[in-house]
Scaffold this motif. Sequence first.
Motif, PDB file in Angstrom:
ATOM      1  N   LYS A  20       0.856  -1.182   0.000  1.00 51.37           N
ATOM      2  CA  LYS A  20       0.000   0.000   0.000  1.00 51.37           C
ATOM      3  C   LYS A  20       0.894   1.235   0.000  1.00 51.37           C
ATOM      4  O   LYS A  20       1.908   1.271   0.692  1.00 51.37           O
ATOM      5  N   GLY A  23      -0.830   4.567  -0.339  1.00 54.75           N
ATOM      6  CA  GLY A  23      -1.740   5.702  -0.290  1.00 54.75           C
ATOM      7  C   GLY A  23      -1.533   6.547   0.949  1.00 54.75           C
ATOM      8  O   GLY A  23      -0.691   6.253   1.803  1.00 54.75           O
ATOM      9  N   LYS A  24      -2.307   7.608   1.070  1.00 54.04           N
ATOM     10  CA  LYS A  24      -2.176   8.518   2.201  1.00 54.04           C
ATOM     11  C   LYS A  24      -2.987   8.061   3.411  1.00 54.04           C
ATOM     12  O   LYS A  24      -2.810   8.581   4.506  1.00 54.04           O
ATOM     13  N   ASN A  25      -3.864   7.078   3.227  1.00 52.70           N
ATOM     14  CA  ASN A  25      -4.719   6.621   4.320  1.00 52.70           C
ATOM     15  C   ASN A  25      -4.228   5.290   4.870  1.00 52.70           C
ATOM     16  O   ASN A  25      -3.697   4.453   4.148  1.00 52.70           O
ATOM     17  N   CYS A  26      -4.461   5.090   6.158  1.00 52.08           N
ATOM     18  CA  CYS A  26      -4.047   3.866   6.825  1.00 52.08           C
ATOM     19  C   CYS A  26      -4.888   2.678   6.336  1.00 52.08           C
ATOM     20  O   CYS A  26      -6.113   2.792   6.175  1.00 52.08           O
ATOM     21  N   ASN A  27      -4.238   1.561   6.106  1.00 49.04           N
ATOM     22  CA  ASN A  27      -4.920   0.367   5.598  1.00 49.04           C
ATOM     23  C   ASN A  27      -4.806  -0.817   6.560  1.00 49.04           C
ATOM     24  O   ASN A  27      -4.956  -1.969   6.148  1.00 49.04           O
ATOM     25  N   GLU A  28      -4.564  -0.546   7.825  1.00 50.49           N
ATOM     26  CA  GLU A  28      -4.308  -1.620   8.773  1.00 50.49           C
ATOM     27  C   GLU A  28      -5.459  -2.613   8.848  1.00 50.49           C
ATOM     28  O   GLU A  28      -5.255  -3.821   9.010  1.00 50.49           O
ATOM     29  N   VAL A  63       2.381   6.135   5.080  1.00 48.53           N
ATOM     30  CA  VAL A  63       1.701   6.715   6.237  1.00 48.53           C
ATOM     31  C   VAL A  63       2.682   6.757   7.401  1.00 48.53           C
ATOM     32  O   VAL A  63       3.849   6.378   7.271  1.00 48.53           O
ATOM     33  N   ASP A  83       2.394  -0.702   4.563  1.00 45.65           N
ATOM     34  CA  ASP A  83       1.666   0.562   4.345  1.00 45.65           C
ATOM     35  C   ASP A  83       2.708   1.675   4.308  1.00 45.65           C
ATOM     36  O   ASP A  83       2.944   2.366   5.306  1.00 45.65           O
ATOM     37  N   SER A  96       7.059   8.332  -1.934  1.00 48.16           N
ATOM     38  CA  SER A  96       6.329   9.594  -1.761  1.00 48.16           C
ATOM     39  C   SER A  96       6.910  10.732  -2.582  1.00 48.16           C
ATOM     40  O   SER A  96       6.885  11.884  -2.164  1.00 48.16           O
TER      41      SER A  96
END
Length: 725
Positions: A600, A602-607, A637, A634, A689
Motif C-alpha cells: 500500500k 496511499g495517504k490513508n491507513c490500511n491496517e 503513512v 503501508d 512519496s
Amino acid sequence: MFRASGLDRPYYAKFCSIVQSSGTGKSRLMTELRNKGVLVLYMNLREPSDTGFPKRDLVPARILTEDMDCSQAEYTARCCALFAAIFHTIQQDLTPMLPSLRSGSAGAAIKSWNDQMCDMRSTARTEFFEKVQSEYRSILGKIKTPKSKESGNVNRDSPIVEETAAKLERMSLTDVQIQAPNLEGASFVVAAYTEMLKMPHVFPQGDAPKLVIALDEAHPLSKMSSKGFRPSHILGRTINAYCRNNDASVWVVFASTTSQVADFSAPQVIHDSLRVAIAGHLLYQPYTYLGWDQNADPLPRILAKDVAKFHHIVGFGRPLWKSLMYKQNIDGIMALAAQKLCKSKKFNPQDINEALAVLSQRFGLDIYFGHTNAVSYLQKGVASHLRVCFSTTEDRSWAFTGYPSEPLLSCAAAILLHGGNLTEALKVLKAKVDGGMVETGQSGELASRLLLLLAKDMYVRSHLSEGTISDLHYNGTADTELMDCQKVSVIDFLEYLFGDEFWSDAGMDAKSAFQHAYINFSHWVPMEDFISPKDSKLADVESSRCDAQEWTLRHWHRTSAVQCCHLQPLVDKMIPIYFDDPALGSNDAARMSQMFVSDKAGKNCNESTLAFITRKDASIECLSDLPYIALLLDLNVGPKLSTTFPKRVPNHPESDRCLRIYAAGMGDTTFPFLHEHPEVAKLLHGLVSRQQEVPSQSFKRLEALVKFGSTATLRHSRWEAQDVL
C-alpha cells in the motif's frame, strides 16, 4: 523473408536473422542443424578484441569486416568473390565423398563433412577456409570493378566457375521491373552457385533447408563504412543475386545480439526490389524447442536444503553458465557473468545502462513503453547487458524484453551492488523513475521489492556463513553454497527487518511456530495471472495449474520470489518459506509454506485490511498444514509496527495459524536496519512519496482544455469555459 512484388517466387532473398542476448545458444542452435541432415557452414565474425567462443573465423571475418575504406563497388566484388569461393570449395570437398547417381542418399557424406566443419577446433575447418581464401583471391582478381576496368587478361584457372560466368557476364543482371545498380562479380557467384547445385543427392526438391551458411556475431556488418554504405546491404544483394532464379534451399542465417541484423536487405535508395514483408517469423528465437533452463536439475534430483549449492544454481537460465563448468572454475564463471551483465570489467554504478541492468535483473524493473528513451534502452539491454528478447511486433518496430529468472546472474548482480555501489545505482534508478521511464507500480510495488530483498541482502552480509561464495573470485568446489541463495532463518530475518523487539511483541508462540522456517530468495519474478487462475481445469495439461505446494517448492529451488499481477486480489507478493524440520518427513513439497505481502502506498491507513488476507481465497488457494505469514506494508503513512498470531487451539488445523504483520512508513522506526543505511532509506522513501513539481497555472489551463471528459467537473466538461479562462 521478403517477397518481390508481382513475382511467383516467394522471396527477395533466402536469409533470416536470429536476434538474442549473449549466452542463449544462438551459435549452438545453428550448428545443431547438422543433426537434421543439413549442411552447416558456420562462420564467426566477432570483433578482433572479443575473445569469446566460438572464436573468430579470420578468413571470412577479414573479408567482410576489415579494410572498410574501400568503395562500394570494391566491397561488392569482395562479397561476390567470397560466396563464389565458398560454393566452389563446398563442391570440391563434397564431390569425392558423394555416392553415384544410382546409389542412395548423400546422408553419410553430409554427416562426415558436418562432423568436421562443426567442430570449431578441427583442422578440417582451418583447411577449408584456407582453400576458400585461395579461391577468393583468384576470383576477386577476375572481377572487373570501376577501379580496375582497364585490366584485361586474367588467368582462368577455375574452369568449374568460368564457363557459366562467361555467359552470365554478357547478360543484363537486373532485378524485376527495375534497373538495379551494377553488382560487380554477380556472374561469378551465380556460376559457382549453379555448379554447386549439380552435386548428386545433396539438393533434392523441397522446402527444407539443405545448406545453411551461418554468420554469427554479424553486427559488424551493420556499421556504416567511411564511404557511406552498410556492408549488410551489399551482402543482402549478393544473396539475392544468386538465389533469385533458383528455389534451392540454400539459406544464410545472420545471428547477433543487435536487432540491426533483422534489417539486412538493401534499402530502397540502394536497390529498389519492390519487396514487401510476408507473414511468418520475423525474429527467430533460439531454443524455441530445446528450451530455457535446459541444464537445470529435475525437481526430485536435489533436496530443498541443498538448492543453494553452485552446481545446482548454475544450471538455471541460459545454457552458457553450465557449459562453462567444463572449461573454467567457479571464479571464471562468476566473473564472466558480472562482466557480461555490465559489458565492462568493472561495474560503473553511475552508467545508466549498467546500473539499470544490475537492478533490473534482481528487482524486476518495469519500463514504461511510451517513454522516448525506452526503445533505445531495451535494444541496448539485449545487445550488451544480457536482457532477453521474448518477441517482437510483426513490423519489428517494438520488442518485448526482460530479465528471466537466472539465480546465478542474480548472485553476480548482488555482489556488484553491495561492493560499495548500491547508493549510486539507486540514484540512477530514482532519476529514471522521476523521468518516467521506470514504473513504480500502482501501490509502491517497486519500493517494496527493493526494501525486502535489500534487507535480505544486508542480513546475509552482516551474518556471513563460513565457506560460502561471497565474491566473484571464489575458487572452490561446486558443492559450495552461494551466499545470496542460501537459506536464511525466518526468525532471524524478521528480527533484522523489524528490530530486536519483534518476537517479544509477536509472542513466543509465534516464534516457536517458525523456529524451523527459512527463506532464500535472491531475485523477483513477475506473474501475469492470478496465483490460482479462475479456470484451472484446462484440457491442455501444461496449461493447467501447478499444484500449490509444488509451485512454491519450484520457486524455492531457483531462489525466486514472486511479484503478483496487478489485479491479484488481497496480496501483491509471495516469498517461499521452507520448514527444515525432520519431523515433517522426506517430502519437500509438504514442507513448503509462504509469506504473502500486500503493498500500500496511499495517504490513508490500511491496517484494517490485513485481517482479510488469507491463502484460502479462491485467487490464491495455497493450502498447507504449516503456518504462514501475511505482511502488509503501508509505506506512505506514519510509522507503526504491530503483529498478531492466534493461540494454538487443540484439534484445530495448523493451516489457520497466520502471523500477521502490519508495517507502516518507510523509515528506520519501522525498519531499524535502514538506520545503518541512511542514503538507501532516503532513496526508498523518495520512490514511495516522490512529489512532482507543482505545475504552472498556464499548464493547468492547457490541461483542462485538452483533457475533455477526464473528470465530470465543469473544467473538463464545458468547452465554452476557454472563453473565460
